[in-house]
Scaffold this active site. Structure first.
Site, PDB file in Angstrom:
ATOM      1  N   VAL A   1      -7.201  27.187  13.771  1.00  0.00           N
ATOM      2  CA  VAL A   1      -5.545  26.335  14.120  1.00  0.00           C
ATOM      3  C   VAL A   1      -5.168  27.608  14.898  1.00  0.00           C
ATOM      4  O   VAL A   1      -5.477  28.478  15.202  1.00  0.00           O
ATOM      5  CB  VAL A   1      -5.162  27.624  12.297  1.00  0.00           C
ATOM      6  CG1 VAL A   1      -3.883  28.142  12.489  1.00  0.00           C
ATOM      7  CG2 VAL A   1      -5.827  26.928  11.119  1.00  0.00           C
ATOM      8  N   GLU A   2      -3.772  26.824  15.573  1.00  0.00           N
ATOM      9  CA  GLU A   2      -3.574  27.163  16.708  1.00  0.00           C
ATOM     10  C   GLU A   2      -2.342  27.356  16.884  1.00  0.00           C
ATOM     11  O   GLU A   2      -1.478  27.381  17.967  1.00  0.00           O
ATOM     12  CB  GLU A   2      -3.771  26.061  18.215  1.00  0.00           C
ATOM     13  CG  GLU A   2      -5.413  25.747  18.209  1.00  0.00           C
ATOM     14  CD  GLU A   2      -5.843  25.164  19.773  1.00  0.00           C
ATOM     15  OE1 GLU A   2      -5.434  25.097  20.544  1.00  0.00           O
ATOM     16  OE2 GLU A   2      -7.506  24.878  19.112  1.00  0.00           O
ATOM     17  N   GLY A   3      -1.360  27.672  15.754  1.00  0.00           N
ATOM     18  CA  GLY A   3      -0.190  27.954  15.789  1.00  0.00           C
ATOM     19  C   GLY A   3       0.357  28.234  14.630  1.00  0.00           C
ATOM     20  O   GLY A   3      -0.505  27.404  13.684  1.00  0.00           O
TER      21      GLY A   3
END
Length: 477
Positions: free
Chosen positions: A174-176
């Protein structure tokens, strides 16, 4: 059932004893992300584009875990998630389940089961740098966990994109979008794992700045089996290893032992597999080996190395083999056979032949002189400054006797014992390995043969540079 059929089944079952099963407690595991054809995003040499998953699980494979990247959308058309595997399976090139944006990748079932039969685990990675992910409530997250269980894991659904193949768990990249409600998602998913007939795993891929902005509170709240920390695209990347003010593996080790709900959680070094695989953080094989060995010896939470991604590692002189050799001390890893393509977008390759200058007298006669630009593997021997040297593991441009410590000094060249040793260069022109992508007319969805030779992409699955949007797993700068 015939007598011969029974014998065949018994023989097949007996072979399973000789396949090493995955062990999360080890400290020499290698994780290789597959799915986004990162090499193809920056290169036009299609011979080194991403191959089908089973290609990376053959007899020369050194990988223990394959996260399939990525499940990019949580709530797509019809309330069903969607995923994208670039040039292998996507909504652009493959049929979707009716009323959804979920591609039917059932031809990948045999690939997944081939890898699992080889003692590897295959998981589904959720998110990515461009993923449309996130939850609005705990109840929504819990319902989504049930859906993931039914679609990819041990449950049942009419929309199973990998058919009867059962994945081994999930990975959160999860990068955002923040961390809201992910703890409820993981907790609900783990309720399905209890009493299951097989072991399932939950991993995460946080960025190295601590705490991670999107996953920090999640990994603090629920137990994870491993975290693949992205030591790239940030100030704390691998390029900062010699700077104790920036390199922070120790911080992650302390988190594992004091904060994580699972005190046995493993922390991996996440590394780019080539200079074009990330914006920053790539280091050469010798430097990475030094980082691996020092970190492994210092921190008990160390679990291994994660690499982004398979296509880059294989094109970069089998960078995965270099890492595995460093993890295991150079034991039994196969010699690389792939070439290192140019880092430019052209199809030309960087090639090296065996050094032409060799001693012609003394105990080192016939042993090639060490030369820059040539990749060596564990067991290769060279002569340098009047001594014979043997490589401990994969190395390139690391001077024998230098700080990298990758060469063993076997003594002065007057030793008679060294006369029979030889060297081999492992880099070959792209033209020599381009046969991996030949026979385009074959059906890409056929079952891999017993030799695990990749089934080429069919004409209906066009080159990714023409049909797909690449999603290199580049994190936040």
């Amino acid at each position: 059932m015939s007598f011969l059929s029974i014998l065949h089944i018994l023989f097949s079952l007996s072979l399973l004893r000789y396949v090493s099963s995955f062990d999360i407690t080890r400290n020499d595991n290698l994780v290789l992300y597959w799915g986004q054809n990162s090499y193809g995003a920056t290169h036009s040499n299609t011979a080194d584009y991403q191959q089908r998953l089973s290609f990376y699980c053959g007899s020369d494979s050194v990988t223990d875990t394959f996260p399939l990247a990525f499940l990019t959308t949580f709530f797509g058309e019809g309330g069903v998630p969607s995923m994208d595997f670039s040039n292998i399976c996507s909504t652009d090139n493959d049929p979707v389940f009716s009323g959804t944006e979920l591609p039917n990748c059932s031809f990948m079932a045999s690939d997944i089961e081939t890898c699992q039969a080889a003692g590897k685990i295959v998981t589904i990675s959720l998110g990515g740098a461009t993923g449309a992910v996130g939850f609005t409530s705990d109840s929504q997250a819990q319902s989504f966990a049930d859906q993931i269980w039914n679609i990819f894991l041990g449950g049942s659904s009419s929309t199973r994109p990998f058919g009867n193949a059962v994945l081994d768990g999930i990975d959160l990249d999860v990068e955002g979008g923040g961390s809201a409600h992910y703890a409820a998602f993981v907790t609900q998913l783990q309720t399905h794992f209890k009493g299951a007939s097989k072991k399932y795993y939950v991993t995460a891929a946080p960025q190295c700045p601590f705490p991670d902005a999107n996953l920090g509170s999640v990994i603090n709240a629920v137990p994870f089996d491993a975290v693949y920390v992205q030591f790239y695209n940030n100030y704390c990347g691998l390029q900062a290893f010699s700077n104790p003010n920036d390199w922070n593996f120790g911080t992650w080790d302390n988190w594992a032992k004091t904060t994580s709900p699972n005190k046995n959680v493993k922390v991996y070094i996440g590394a780019p597999a080539d200079s074009t695989a990330a914006g920053s953080g790539y280091v050469d094989a010798g430097t990475l080996a030094n980082v691996i060995q020092q970190t492994k010896s210092q921190f008990s939470s160390f679990g291994g190395v994660m690499m982004w991604d398979a296509s880059q590692a294989y094109a970069n002189g089998r960078f995965d083999v270099a890492a595995k050799n460093a993890l295991t001390g150079g034991s039994s890893a196969p010699s690389p056979t792939s070439s290192k393509s140019s880092s430019s977008s052209s199809s030309s390759s960087k090639t090296s032949s065996a050094p032409s200058s060799t001693p012609t007298s003394g105990g080192c006669a016939g042993v090639a002189a060490w030369q820059t630009g040539v990749a060596y593997v564990g067991g290769d021997s060279v002569s340098f400054n009047g001594h014979l040297w043997t490589a401990k593991w994969w190395t390139e441009n690391d001077t024998p006797g230098g700080q990298a410590g990758v060469w063993t000094d076997d003594g002065a060249c007057t030793s008679a014992a060294v006369a029979t040793k030889s060297v081999k260069a492992i880099k070959t022109p792209v033209a020599d390995v381009s046969t991996r992508a030949s026979s385009e007319a074959q059906d890409a969805k056929s079952t891999p043969n017993a030799d695990d030779v990749v089934t080429p992409i069919s004409d209906t699955r066009k080159a990714a540079s023409e049909t797909s949007t690449f999603r290199p797993r580049w994190g936040r700068d």
